[in-house]
Design a protein around this motif. Structure first.
Motif, PDB file in Angstrom:
ATOM      1  N   ASN A 175       0.812  -1.213   0.000  1.00 17.45           N
ATOM      2  CA  ASN A 175       0.000   0.000   0.000  1.00 17.45           C
ATOM      3  C   ASN A 175       0.847   1.265   0.000  1.00 17.45           C
ATOM      4  OD1 ASN A 175      -2.755  -0.890  -0.112  1.00 17.45           O
ATOM      5  ND2 ASN A 175      -2.458  -1.776   1.911  1.00 17.45           N
ATOM      6  N   VAL A 176       2.014   1.244   0.631  1.00 13.01           N
ATOM      7  CA  VAL A 176       2.932   2.381   0.525  1.00 13.01           C
ATOM      8  C   VAL A 176       3.321   2.590  -0.933  1.00 13.01           C
ATOM      9  CG1 VAL A 176       5.260   3.200   1.064  1.00 13.01           C
ATOM     10  CG2 VAL A 176       3.839   2.240   2.876  1.00 13.01           C
ATOM     11  N   PHE A 177       3.595   1.506  -1.631  1.00  4.96           N
ATOM     12  CA  PHE A 177       3.970   1.602  -3.048  1.00  4.96           C
ATOM     13  C   PHE A 177       2.827   2.195  -3.868  1.00  4.96           C
ATOM     14  CE2 PHE A 177       4.289  -0.315  -7.321  1.00  4.96           C
ATOM     15  CZ  PHE A 177       5.536   0.161  -7.696  1.00  4.96           C
ATOM     16  N   LYS A 178       1.624   1.682  -3.660  1.00  2.58           N
ATOM     17  CA  LYS A 178       0.469   2.204  -4.396  1.00  2.58           C
ATOM     18  C   LYS A 178       0.270   3.689  -4.108  1.00  2.58           C
ATOM     19  CE  LYS A 178      -2.337  -1.150  -2.921  1.00  2.58           C
ATOM     20  NZ  LYS A 178      -3.580  -1.944  -2.701  1.00  2.58           N
ATOM     21  N   ALA A 179       0.339   4.047  -2.830  1.00  4.05           N
ATOM     22  CA  ALA A 179       0.074   5.427  -2.448  1.00  4.05           C
ATOM     23  C   ALA A 179       1.131   6.385  -2.985  1.00  4.05           C
ATOM     24  CB  ALA A 179      -0.007   5.546  -0.929  1.00  4.05           C
ATOM     25  N   LEU A 180       2.403   6.003  -2.891  1.00  6.26           N
ATOM     26  CA  LEU A 180       3.476   6.916  -3.274  1.00  6.26           C
ATOM     27  C   LEU A 180       3.535   7.101  -4.788  1.00  6.26           C
ATOM     28  CD1 LEU A 180       5.493   8.656  -1.855  1.00  6.26           C
ATOM     29  CD2 LEU A 180       7.131   6.772  -1.919  1.00  6.26           C
ATOM     30  N   VAL A 181       3.471   6.005  -5.537  1.00  3.27           N
ATOM     31  CA  VAL A 181       3.459   6.123  -6.995  1.00  3.27           C
ATOM     32  C   VAL A 181       2.188   6.843  -7.444  1.00  3.27           C
ATOM     33  CG1 VAL A 181       3.421   4.873  -9.185  1.00  3.27           C
ATOM     34  CG2 VAL A 181       4.926   4.103  -7.333  1.00  3.27           C
ATOM     35  N   GLY A 182       1.062   6.499  -6.799  1.00  2.22           N
ATOM     36  CA  GLY A 182      -0.183   7.181  -7.133  1.00  2.22           C
ATOM     37  C   GLY A 182      -0.106   8.669  -6.880  1.00  2.22           C
ATOM     38  N   ALA A 183       0.563   9.071  -5.803  1.00  5.30           N
ATOM     39  CA  ALA A 183       0.703  10.494  -5.501  1.00  5.30           C
ATOM     40  C   ALA A 183       1.521  11.207  -6.561  1.00  5.30           C
ATOM     41  CB  ALA A 183       1.352  10.666  -4.121  1.00  5.30           C
ATOM     42  N   HIS A 243       1.259  20.939   1.459  1.00  4.97           N
ATOM     43  CA  HIS A 243       0.259  21.482   0.541  1.00  4.97           C
ATOM     44  C   HIS A 243       0.616  22.894   0.082  1.00  4.97           C
ATOM     45  CE1 HIS A 243      -3.126  18.570   2.021  1.00  4.97           C
ATOM     46  NE2 HIS A 243      -2.234  17.987   1.239  1.00  4.97           N
ATOM     47  N   ASP A 244       1.182  23.691   0.978  1.00  7.70           N
ATOM     48  CA  ASP A 244       1.576  25.052   0.602  1.00  7.70           C
ATOM     49  C   ASP A 244       2.595  25.043  -0.529  1.00  7.70           C
ATOM     50  OD1 ASP A 244      -0.102  26.124   2.491  1.00  7.70           O
ATOM     51  OD2 ASP A 244       1.476  26.531   3.973  1.00  7.70           O
ATOM     52  N   ALA A 245       3.385  23.978  -0.597  1.00 10.99           N
ATOM     53  CA  ALA A 245       4.384  23.848  -1.657  1.00 10.99           C
ATOM     54  C   ALA A 245       3.810  23.167  -2.897  1.00 10.99           C
ATOM     55  CB  ALA A 245       5.591  23.076  -1.159  1.00 10.99           C
ATOM     56  N   GLY A 246       2.530  22.783  -2.851  1.00  5.60           N
ATOM     57  CA  GLY A 246       1.904  22.159  -4.015  1.00  5.60           C
ATOM     58  C   GLY A 246       2.155  20.678  -4.148  1.00  5.60           C
ATOM     59  N   ALA A 247       2.667  20.037  -3.106  1.00  6.44           N
ATOM     60  CA  ALA A 247       2.945  18.601  -3.140  1.00  6.44           C
ATOM     61  C   ALA A 247       1.843  17.845  -2.396  1.00  6.44           C
ATOM     62  CB  ALA A 247       4.303  18.313  -2.519  1.00  6.44           C
ATOM     63  N   LEU A 248       1.914  16.526  -2.438  1.00  4.56           N
ATOM     64  CA  LEU A 248       0.935  15.677  -1.773  1.00  4.56           C
ATOM     65  C   LEU A 248       1.577  14.976  -0.575  1.00  4.56           C
ATOM     66  CD1 LEU A 248      -1.089  13.966  -4.663  1.00  4.56           C
ATOM     67  CD2 LEU A 248      -1.539  16.110  -3.463  1.00  4.56           C
ATOM     68  N   ALA A 249       0.766  14.795   0.469  1.00  4.49           N
ATOM     69  CA  ALA A 249       1.235  14.175   1.709  1.00  4.49           C
ATOM     70  C   ALA A 249       0.748  12.739   1.797  1.00  4.49           C
ATOM     71  CB  ALA A 249       0.725  14.962   2.915  1.00  4.49           C
ATOM     72  N   VAL A 250       1.694  11.817   2.030  1.00  2.04           N
ATOM     73  CA  VAL A 250       1.389  10.400   2.242  1.00  2.04           C
ATOM     74  C   VAL A 250       1.847  10.046   3.652  1.00  2.04           C
ATOM     75  CG1 VAL A 250       1.735   8.038   1.432  1.00  2.04           C
ATOM     76  CG2 VAL A 250       1.755   9.937  -0.228  1.00  2.04           C
ATOM     77  N   LEU A 265      -3.158  10.925   0.999  1.00  2.29           N
ATOM     78  CA  LEU A 265      -3.162   9.470   1.016  1.00  2.29           C
ATOM     79  C   LEU A 265      -2.539   8.987   2.322  1.00  2.29           C
ATOM     80  CD1 LEU A 265      -1.958  10.302  -2.195  1.00  2.29           C
ATOM     81  CD2 LEU A 265      -3.048   8.081  -2.478  1.00  2.29           C
ATOM     82  N   ALA A 266      -2.970   7.823   2.767  1.00  7.57           N
ATOM     83  CA  ALA A 266      -2.414   7.258   3.993  1.00  7.57           C
ATOM     84  C   ALA A 266      -2.505   5.745   3.936  1.00  7.57           C
ATOM     85  CB  ALA A 266      -3.161   7.784   5.224  1.00  7.57           C
ATOM     86  N   VAL A 267      -1.623   5.109   4.683  1.00  9.45           N
ATOM     87  CA  VAL A 267      -1.608   3.649   4.774  1.00  9.45           C
ATOM     88  C   VAL A 267      -1.427   3.268   6.234  1.00  9.45           C
ATOM     89  CG1 VAL A 267      -0.553   3.468   2.483  1.00  9.45           C
ATOM     90  CG2 VAL A 267       0.898   3.423   4.511  1.00  9.45           C
ATOM     91  N   GLY A 268      -1.742   2.029   6.541  1.00 10.07           N
ATOM     92  CA  GLY A 268      -1.506   1.561   7.893  1.00 10.07           C
ATOM     93  C   GLY A 268      -1.704   0.060   7.993  1.00 10.07           C
ATOM     94  N   SER A 313      -3.577   3.799  -9.753  1.00 15.77           N
ATOM     95  CA  SER A 313      -2.790   2.814  -9.018  1.00 15.77           C
ATOM     96  C   SER A 313      -1.753   2.158  -9.924  1.00 15.77           C
ATOM     97  CB  SER A 313      -3.710   1.740  -8.436  1.00 15.77           C
ATOM     98  OG  SER A 313      -2.939   0.696  -7.855  1.00 15.77           O
ATOM     99  N   PRO A 314      -0.528   1.983  -9.409  1.00 17.55           N
ATOM    100  CA  PRO A 314       0.480   1.285 -10.204  1.00 17.55           C
ATOM    101  C   PRO A 314       0.261  -0.225 -10.240  1.00 17.55           C
ATOM    102  CG  PRO A 314       1.364   1.805  -8.048  1.00 17.55           C
ATOM    103  CD  PRO A 314       0.004   2.443  -8.107  1.00 17.55           C
ATOM    104  N   LEU A 315      -0.726  -0.717  -9.494  1.00 17.17           N
ATOM    105  CA  LEU A 315      -1.047  -2.146  -9.466  1.00 17.17           C
ATOM    106  C   LEU A 315      -2.534  -2.317  -9.811  1.00 17.17           C
ATOM    107  CD1 LEU A 315       0.862  -3.138  -6.200  1.00 17.17           C
ATOM    108  CD2 LEU A 315       1.601  -3.537  -8.561  1.00 17.17           C
ATOM    109  N   PRO A 316      -2.885  -2.181 -11.082  1.00 17.84           N
ATOM    110  CA  PRO A 316      -4.292  -2.246 -11.487  1.00 17.84           C
ATOM    111  C   PRO A 316      -4.764  -3.686 -11.665  1.00 17.84           C
ATOM    112  CG  PRO A 316      -2.938  -1.727 -13.382  1.00 17.84           C
ATOM    113  CD  PRO A 316      -1.999  -1.847 -12.218  1.00 17.84           C
ATOM    114  N   GLY A 317      -5.050  -4.332 -10.563  1.00 13.70           N
ATOM    115  CA  GLY A 317      -5.490  -5.723 -10.632  1.00 13.70           C
ATOM    116  C   GLY A 317      -6.957  -5.864 -11.012  1.00 13.70           C
ATOM    117  N   TRP A 318      -7.374  -7.093 -11.250  1.00 11.43           N
ATOM    118  CA  TRP A 318      -8.736  -7.325 -11.729  1.00 11.43           C
ATOM    119  C   TRP A 318      -9.781  -6.951 -10.674  1.00 11.43           C
ATOM    120  CZ3 TRP A 318     -12.565 -11.169 -10.448  1.00 11.43           C
ATOM    121  CH2 TRP A 318     -12.227 -11.969  -9.345  1.00 11.43           C
TER     122      TRP A 318
END
Length: 403
Positions: A103-111, A195-202, A223-226, A254-259
């Motif tokens: 999920n970290v991988f999905k969230a970070l690449v997705g961001a 956000h002030d810098a225009g980036a996304l927080a994971v 985005l968040a994971v746990g 998502s970088p993992l687009p499963g069925w």
């Protein structure tokens, strides 16, 4: 070593006044003082019966019919909605499944893909910032995500983020609570700076979800994971979860687009069309046995206030530090957990030169914490089942062991 009967008396008074004390009976516990719930939570009493039903009736008798009749198919989002209030999220934004690492991988690449899609004038960002003190896997995954997306990876301390995030930054991956020291990082202000810098927080919530308020929606986290096997007591290897803020879901790639995340999963189309909402965070077939064990474990949280949990967590850790000061010879251990409540998670980490051997001796005497290389004794306090008597006993045994 001094004997401090006043501490035992006060522990008994605090336990008698504890509104959460009755929850202890909902867990399978013995006479051991269990202070390792920040690694693996205790077993809720309702889980064995639920797992038995899933195996014997749902799988053994209904078999494939259980995907519909027993609700297997909708489990990832249904259980996600049960976790949502514990992390301050509205329904429909969390999906359960896969490991924290996946999920970290999905969230970070997705961001990175979200900020690179040309909208809002944010294209051209080619940098990922990552918490340099993070659990190692997050760092490994961040490095892989950077290679995959063509970004530069910059590890840094969380406190350095406001001064480091800038026009090149696509995403920032941070831990809410430091797994070694128990330091609680300032999620609201760091998210705002990102956000002030225009980036996304994971955010990685592994050491905060179920122990303290998070406020994902309130603070605009992207985005968040746990994981679910620590303070959420889901069991060893129980599935993790992914949060995608509602207004980002239609663009989350998502970088993992499963069925399982396809808009029409049984259409078996050769081309991918993502499902709407949080469902696009799914990948493959859900791990039903562990997922439904987690669902049973989460029933413990019915009518439990996360604010009450936080208040008890702080009281437990305060009392432990007071007891350690009374029972342990001066200079023998040093707390590396912040004393300020605003900077403390739900654990106490003590630096001790021979920590590995000390923890072995504590476990032999019925006090279970854990050891982190090279010199850290780590004690986790799960407010749902740890009491003040446990805290006093743990500190007393620690003092005797070191004395």
């Amino acid at each position: 070593m001094p004997d401090v009967p006043e501490l035992r008396e006060r522990a008994a008074e605090l336990d008698a006044a504890d509104e959460l004390a009755k929850l202890r009976e909902q867990f399978v516990l013995d006479e051991v003082v269990y202070l390792d719930g920040n690694s693996l939570g205790a077993l809720p009493v309702g889980v064995p019966g639920r797992v038995d039903d899933v195996v014997r009736r749902q799988w053994g008798e209904l078999r494939i019919r259980s995907w519909e009749e027993s609700g297997w198919w909708t489990a990832p989002e249904r259980i996600g909605d049960r976790i949502a209030p514990l992390v301050g999220a509205a329904p429909g934004q969390i999906v359960v499944g896969d490991s924290t690492s996946v999920n970290v991988f999905k969230a970070l690449v997705g961001a990175v893909r979200l900020v690179g899609d040309g909208r809002d004038g944010r294209s051209g960002r080619n940098e990922i910032l990552v918490d340099a003190t993070t659990f190692p896997t997050d760092g490994y995954i961040a490095a892989s995500a950077a290679r995959l997306t063509g970004c530069e990876l910059r590890p840094l301390e969380p406190a350095e983020v406001p001064g480091a995030v800038g026009p090149r930054t696509a995403a920032v991956l941070l831990n809410h609570v430091d797994y070694r020291t128990g330091r609680l990082h300032d999620l609201p202000s760091l998210t705002s700076a990102i956000h002030d810098a225009g980036a996304l927080a994971v955010w990685d919530l592994c050491h905060s979800a179920g122990a303290l308020p998070v406020g994902l929606d309130e603070h605009g986290v992207d985005l968040a994971v746990g994981c679910t096997y620590k303070y959420l007591n889901g069991g060893p290897g129980s599935p993790a979860y992914l949060y995608v803020r509602g207004d980002l879901q239609d663009r989350f790639d998502s970088p993992l687009p499963g069925w399982n995340s396809h808009a029409d999963p049984f259409g078996m189309s050769p081309s991918y069309a993502p499902a709407p909402g949080a469902l696009r965070g799914r990948v493959g077939t859900p791990d039903i046995l562990s997922m439904l064990a987690l669902e049973a474990a989460l029933e413990v949280w019915e009518d439990v206030s996360i604010d009450a949990v936080r208040a008890k967590s702080l009281a437990l850790t305060d009392f432990f530090l007071e007891c350690v000061a009374a029972y342990v010879t001066g200079g023998r251990v040093e707390s590396i957990t912040p004393s300020a409540h605003a900077e403390r998670g739900s654990q106490v980490a003590l630096r001790c030169p021979d920590a590995g051997e000390v923890m072995k001796r504590l476990i032999e005497r019925g006090v279970v914490g854990d050891f982190r290389h090279p010199d850290v004794l780590r004690f986790g306090f799960t407010p749902l089942y740890v009491g003040f008597g446990d805290v006093e006993r743990a500190a007393r045994v620690l003092g005797e062991t070191l004395g």
